[in-house]
Write a protein that holds these residues in place. Structure first.
Motif, PDB file in Angstrom:
ATOM      1  N   PRO A  97       0.811  -1.223   0.000  1.00  0.00           N
ATOM      2  CA  PRO A  97       0.000   0.000   0.000  1.00  0.00           C
ATOM      3  C   PRO A  97       0.843   1.272   0.000  1.00  0.00           C
ATOM      4  O   PRO A  97       0.470   2.269  -0.627  1.00  0.00           O
ATOM      5  CB  PRO A  97      -0.820  -0.128   1.292  1.00  0.00           C
ATOM      6  CG  PRO A  97      -0.872  -1.593   1.557  1.00  0.00           C
ATOM      7  CD  PRO A  97       0.451  -2.124   1.111  1.00  0.00           C
ATOM      8  N   CYS A  98       1.967   1.231   0.700  1.00  0.00           N
ATOM      9  CA  CYS A  98       2.830   2.407   0.771  1.00  0.00           C
ATOM     10  C   CYS A  98       3.271   2.835  -0.626  1.00  0.00           C
ATOM     11  O   CYS A  98       3.188   4.008  -0.982  1.00  0.00           O
ATOM     12  CB  CYS A  98       4.039   2.111   1.659  1.00  0.00           C
ATOM     13  SG  CYS A  98       5.254   3.450   1.748  1.00  0.00           S
ATOM     14  N   LYS A  99       3.745   1.886  -1.410  1.00  0.00           N
ATOM     15  CA  LYS A  99       4.232   2.206  -2.760  1.00  0.00           C
ATOM     16  C   LYS A  99       3.080   2.475  -3.708  1.00  0.00           C
ATOM     17  O   LYS A  99       3.042   3.505  -4.395  1.00  0.00           O
ATOM     18  CB  LYS A  99       5.079   1.042  -3.278  1.00  0.00           C
ATOM     19  CG  LYS A  99       5.922   1.391  -4.504  1.00  0.00           C
ATOM     20  CD  LYS A  99       7.085   2.293  -4.106  1.00  0.00           C
ATOM     21  CE  LYS A  99       8.061   2.507  -5.231  1.00  0.00           C
ATOM     22  NZ  LYS A  99       9.180   3.382  -4.830  1.00  0.00           N
ATOM     23  N   ARG A 100       2.120   1.558  -3.753  1.00  0.00           N
ATOM     24  CA  ARG A 100       1.009   1.654  -4.713  1.00  0.00           C
ATOM     25  C   ARG A 100       0.162   2.894  -4.457  1.00  0.00           C
ATOM     26  O   ARG A 100      -0.096   3.696  -5.353  1.00  0.00           O
ATOM     27  CB  ARG A 100       0.148   0.397  -4.638  1.00  0.00           C
ATOM     28  CG  ARG A 100      -1.010   0.367  -5.650  1.00  0.00           C
ATOM     29  CD  ARG A 100      -1.992  -0.726  -5.288  1.00  0.00           C
ATOM     30  NE  ARG A 100      -2.620  -0.473  -3.998  1.00  0.00           N
ATOM     31  CZ  ARG A 100      -2.758  -1.367  -3.026  1.00  0.00           C
ATOM     32  NH1 ARG A 100      -2.289  -2.585  -3.191  1.00  0.00           N
ATOM     33  NH2 ARG A 100      -3.353  -1.047  -1.885  1.00  0.00           N
ATOM     34  N   ASP A 101      -0.290   3.053  -3.224  1.00  0.00           N
ATOM     35  CA  ASP A 101      -1.141   4.209  -2.914  1.00  0.00           C
ATOM     36  C   ASP A 101      -0.342   5.505  -2.917  1.00  0.00           C
ATOM     37  O   ASP A 101      -0.880   6.567  -3.255  1.00  0.00           O
ATOM     38  CB  ASP A 101      -1.812   4.018  -1.552  1.00  0.00           C
ATOM     39  CG  ASP A 101      -2.908   2.959  -1.588  1.00  0.00           C
ATOM     40  OD1 ASP A 101      -3.362   2.629  -2.691  1.00  0.00           O
ATOM     41  OD2 ASP A 101      -3.295   2.469  -0.518  1.00  0.00           O
ATOM     42  N   GLY A 102       0.955   5.427  -2.536  1.00  0.00           N
ATOM     43  CA  GLY A 102       1.786   6.629  -2.565  1.00  0.00           C
ATOM     44  C   GLY A 102       1.914   7.181  -3.967  1.00  0.00           C
ATOM     45  O   GLY A 102       1.779   8.395  -4.190  1.00  0.00           O
ATOM     46  N   SER A 148      -1.079   3.666   4.666  1.00  0.00           N
ATOM     47  CA  SER A 148      -0.232   3.207   5.772  1.00  0.00           C
ATOM     48  C   SER A 148      -0.625   1.827   6.304  1.00  0.00           C
ATOM     49  O   SER A 148      -0.088   1.381   7.316  1.00  0.00           O
ATOM     50  CB  SER A 148      -0.271   4.224   6.918  1.00  0.00           C
ATOM     51  OG  SER A 148      -1.585   4.399   7.396  1.00  0.00           O
ATOM     52  N   ILE A 149      -1.551   1.139   5.634  1.00  0.00           N
ATOM     53  CA  ILE A 149      -1.963  -0.191   6.101  1.00  0.00           C
ATOM     54  C   ILE A 149      -0.767  -1.155   6.064  1.00  0.00           C
ATOM     55  O   ILE A 149      -0.104  -1.308   5.041  1.00  0.00           O
ATOM     56  CB  ILE A 149      -3.110  -0.736   5.236  1.00  0.00           C
ATOM     57  CG1 ILE A 149      -4.386   0.086   5.461  1.00  0.00           C
ATOM     58  CG2 ILE A 149      -3.366  -2.210   5.528  1.00  0.00           C
ATOM     59  CD1 ILE A 149      -5.553  -0.344   4.596  1.00  0.00           C
TER      60      ILE A 149
END
Length: 420
Positions: A136-141, A172-173
């Motif tokens: 999620p950090c990379k994808r959503d970022g 941040s999940i």
């Protein structure tokens, strides 16, 4: 900073250290001020000094005729609005204000900068630097950065806003470090504090230019030198033309660490005053001749729609401007007095329009590319004339050793950048 404090505390005792600062945050802290201030610099202040005082003492306050609209504490904390500038620089006070102190590096923004562009610059930096271990950090970022980019162009819909808010919640999940939380803090503070700027873009208001949030390389002549190469870094941590789509953690997980020695600066040895006097202009002339040659090659490519020379031209123009900003203009301000300050200021303002033309060239093809190259050619001629004016001014105001220092710096830049 910690090691320096330890040595002094051992030598003088903890009571001596606590003579300044506050009860919970004793001692001093080293602050860095860059951005829209009259001066960029680093200074040591007592803990508890307000952010406004630090900006005034180290940065000499906002630029003339402008007001501070936002301050960024590193890239890890919520944006600080102007009504919180009197917050004391302690960990507790900054946390109570909804932000953080971090290592006390502050980027100041004024009324010429769109807060949405600030958040987009931070989001892009954090998305690129994410190692990708936590998906999620990379994808959503990356998605947050792209959505904010659409918002700066006023190409944003209510559906995009819903997507942005959702990704702020999910980025941040499962995060194993605090980087993903930083995305949520900075972008969340934008939506909360600067809803007027967001609404203006939603209503189709004016677009805004990107704000480069990149590492600080050094401070020369009271101005920050930014590592603009970071803007070319892909999310997979390569500098290729396109991102591979694979996380750095997957690409580099089995790569051994290699440490290389720092390059030793080239120093002037036994140069006569005459050589030191002539060398800087000779090096700059070589740079200008190379840019002229690349311009001609780029014009030849227009009909064939070949981008090889255009790409080289764009790269070297940006590199050349970076070198003049790091070396030539600080030297002019240091040794040229008010005249040097005035010419350097004018040259830097012109370079901003030159970089805008470079961006236009980068986006153009066919006939529009020819027009963009023509405008860039005119702008580069003016840039070369300003360089020559600065060199002549410095020749009149610098002694042989100082001219040699300038020659050293330009020669080193030529060695490391292949343009000067």
């Amino acid at each position: 900073e910690t090691l320096a404090n330890v040595a002094l505390i051992v030598a003088n005792g903890p009571d001596w250290f606590r003579q300044v600062g506050t009860e919970q945050s004793p001692g001093t802290i080293v602050c860095t001020i860059t951005g829209a201030t009259r001066r960029h610099g680093v200074g040591e202040v007592a803990m508890g000094t307000t952010l406004r005082e630090v900006i005034a003492s180290i940065g000499w306050g906002p630029r003339a005729g402008h007001t501070i609209t936002a301050v960024l504490s590193g890239t890890a904390n919520a944006i600080i609005p102007p009504d919180l500038l009197d917050t004391p620089l302690t960990h507790a006070a900054m946390a109570a204000a909804g932000t953080g102190l971090g290592s006390a590096g502050f980027i100041v923004f004024d009324d010429e900068t769109d807060p949405v562009s600030i958040a987009q610059g931070v989001s892009r930096f954090l998305a690129v630097e994410s190692c990708g271990q936590c998906e999620p950090c990379k994808r959503d970022g990356i998605a947050i950065s792209e959505l904010l980019g659409r918002l700066t162009r006023s190409a944003f819909t209510e559906r995009n806003m819903t997507d942005l808010q959702r990704r702020i919640e999910t980025v941040s999940i499962g995060a194993r470090c605090n980087l993903a939380r930083q995305q949520a803090d900075v972008v969340g503070s934008l939506l909360q504090l600067f809803d007027g700027a967001v609404s203006a873009h939603l209503a189709g208001g004016p677009t805004s230019e990107p704000v480069p949030i990149v590492p600080l390389a050094e401070i020369v002549g009271g101005r920050a030198v930014l590592d603009l190469e970071q803007l070319k870094k892909q999310p997979d941590w390569s500098y290729h033309a396109a991102d591979s789509g694979t996380s750095p953690a997957a690409l580099l997980g089995n790569t051994p660490v290699r440490i290389t020695a720092m390059v030793t600066p080239v120093r002037r040895q036994d140069w006569s005053a005459e050589v030191a006097d002539e060398h800087p202009l000779e090096i700059l002339d070589e740079a200008h001749d190379l840019l002229d040659q690349l311009l001609l090659e780029a014009f030849d490519e227009v009909a064939d729609d070949d981008r090889t020379a255009v790409t080289r031209l764009i790269h070297f123009v940006r590199l050349h401007i970076d070198v003049t900003r790091r070396i030539l203009y600080p030297m002019a301000r240091r040794h040229g007095g008010e005249a040097g300050e005035a010419v350097a200021d004018l040259a830097e303002q012109h370079e901003s329009s030159t970089l805008a033309l470079v961006d236009r060239v980068e986006r153009s093809h066919g006939d529009p590319l020819a027009g963009a190259l023509s405008d860039l050619s005119t702008s580069l001629r003016t840039h070369a004339e300003q360089d020559d004016e600065l060199i002549e001014l410095l020749r009149d105001s610098m002694d042989p050793d100082q001219r040699g220092e300038l020659a050293d710096a330009l020669a080193e830049a030529r060695t490391t950048s292949t343009i000067l």
